[in-house]
Design an enzyme around this catalytic site. Structure first.
Site, short mmCIF file in Angstrom:
data_model
loop_
_atom_site.label_atom_id
_atom_site.label_comp_id
_atom_site.label_asym_id
_atom_site.label_seq_id
_atom_site.Cartn_x
_atom_site.Cartn_y
_atom_site.Cartn_z
CB THR A 183 88.55 167.96 21.19
OG1 THR A 183 87.94 166.97 20.36
CG2 THR A 183 87.99 169.32 20.85
CE LYS A 184 87.78 162.44 18.90
NZ LYS A 184 86.96 163.57 18.45
CB THR A 185 93.91 161.27 23.79
OG1 THR A 185 94.10 160.35 22.70
CG2 THR A 185 92.60 160.97 24.49
#
Ligand code: PLP
Length: 386
Positions: A183-185
């Site tokens: 889910t990270k950038t």
């Protein structure tokens, strides 16, 4: 009403990522190798740090960072209570104690004014967490650390790309730890990176990330054949695979575009909620670049007749995924039972926890998705306004 569920997060995986992973699969070299080396070099360049060590999670990076700066049994490490459990559990891995500190009410970052009261003779380090990607007051944290001789290990799981007072996160504290969780950038599925300007710490982390095997020995003895190695410490198994790095290299190329897309969504939310006193939008970001990994609103519970749980349920029934970042550590059974923490010990985090909702924010959200989320939030506020 939208017929499709708008998930809390969807990764942006393009054809280049797929091509790069497939090429790696075909190359015959799957684990740590040339792709990891390239990813580390590109990441160090991007964040402006001298060294980058790729690992299989931010949790691993944090563990290695604390080990590298010498945290050991009996030490204390300052950790914000408003964070994910990974930030504190790594302190416990080393037999040290995480000492919790309350958060600010506006941006939910560690309340710098409360750090010094938590420092004892055993305190060795501070782990600031840049919540949602909004950098902590690093100038103040560095000066506290300097006054008390503490190391600063940044938990930048949310903070790529971010900067504070003109310095990029990744090149501010002693060691900075990033996450490439799904889910990270940017993502590698699971993955992490530790950056530092200190060559000894980077070497130590590299060695400990792969069983404590000395690379010097490896290099020295290659003429004896590639089978030779020396274990100089009992290390860990935290290395990143080339498959993950192949994904990471392509994601990093798109990091600035991803950031611009999230910034646009954050600006749209800001504008759309500006006239609603029932909702507090995230704190402004002057003097910094906020990575906008998360967009966390806070409900003004004295102005609406719905609590956070039902607000989330109502958004879910309108087919919108949300999340809560975070359940503060002091409210979890382990921290309550082990250290006797109570909700009233951290009043700001305890109160914020009842009010926070993270809305969807990711580059492949469409304009219509964003409009739909805005409309649903506004409708709910109108429906439950006191
Ligand atoms: C603030 C924070 N720190 C650390 C982590 C751990 O990251 P990873 O899953 O890469 O170990 C997370 C993950 O969600 C996080 O939100």
């Amino acid at each position: 009403m939208s017929s499709e569920f708008i998930p809390f997060h969807k990764p942006a995986i393009g054809e280049e990522e797929i091509r790069s992973v497939v090429e790696t699969l075909r190359s015959g070299w799957l684990t740590t190798g040339p792709k990891v080396k390239t990813f580390e070099a590109e990441f160090a360049r991007y964040t402006g740090s001298a060294h980058a060590v790729a690992v299989n999670s931010a949790t691993a990076a944090l563990h290695l960072a604390l080990e590298a700066v010498g945290i050991k049994s009996g030490d204390e490490v300052i950790v914000p209570t408003m964070t994910f459990t990974a930030t504190a559990e790594v302190v416990l891995y080393l037999g040290a104690r995480p000492v919790l500190v309350d958060c600010r009410t506006d941006d939910l970052n560690i309340d710098v004014d409360r750090i010094e009261a938590a420092i004892s003779n055993n305190t060795k380090a501070i782990i600031p967490v840049h919540i949602a990607g909004r950098p902590c007051a690093m100038d103040q944290i560095l000066s506290i650390a300097q006054r008390h001789g503490l190391r600063v290990i940044e938990d930048a799981a949310h903070a790529l790309p971010a900067s504070h007072l003109g310095r990029k996160v990744g090149a501010i504290g002693d060691i900075t730890c990033f996450s490439f969780y799904a889910t990270k950038t940017i993502t590698t599925g699971e993955g992490g990176m530790a950056t530092t300007d200190n060559p000894e710490w980077s070497e130590r982390m590299r060695m400990m990330s792969l069983h404590g095997i000395s690379h010097d020995a490896w290099d020295r003895y290659t003429e004896q054949g590639s089978w030779y190695y020396e274990v100089v410490r009992p290390g860990f198994k935290y290395n990143m695979t080339d498959i993950a790095a192949a994904l990471g290299i392509e994601q990093l190329k798109r990091c600035d575009d991803f950031y611009q897309a999230r910034l646009r969504i954050a600006q749209r939310y800001d504008e759309a909620f500006a006239d609603l006193p029932e909702i507090e939008s995230p704190a402004g970001s002057s003097g910094m670049q906020h990575a906008w990994h998360l967009y966390i609103i806070q409900l003004n519970l004295d102005r609406i007749n719905i609590d956070r749980r039902d607000f989330i349920k109502a958004l879910n029934s309108r087919r919108i995924g949300t999340s809560v970042h975070f359940i503060p550590l002091h409210l979890h059974p382990f921290y309550k039972q082990t250290y006797g923490y109570r909700a009233s010990d951290f009043p700001q985090a305890s109160t914020a926890f009842e009010r926070i909702v993270s809305l969807p924010i990711y580059p492949i959200m469409t304009e219509q998705d964003v409009s739909y989320v805005i409309g649903a939030v506004r409708d709910l506020v109108q429906e439950y306004r006191r």
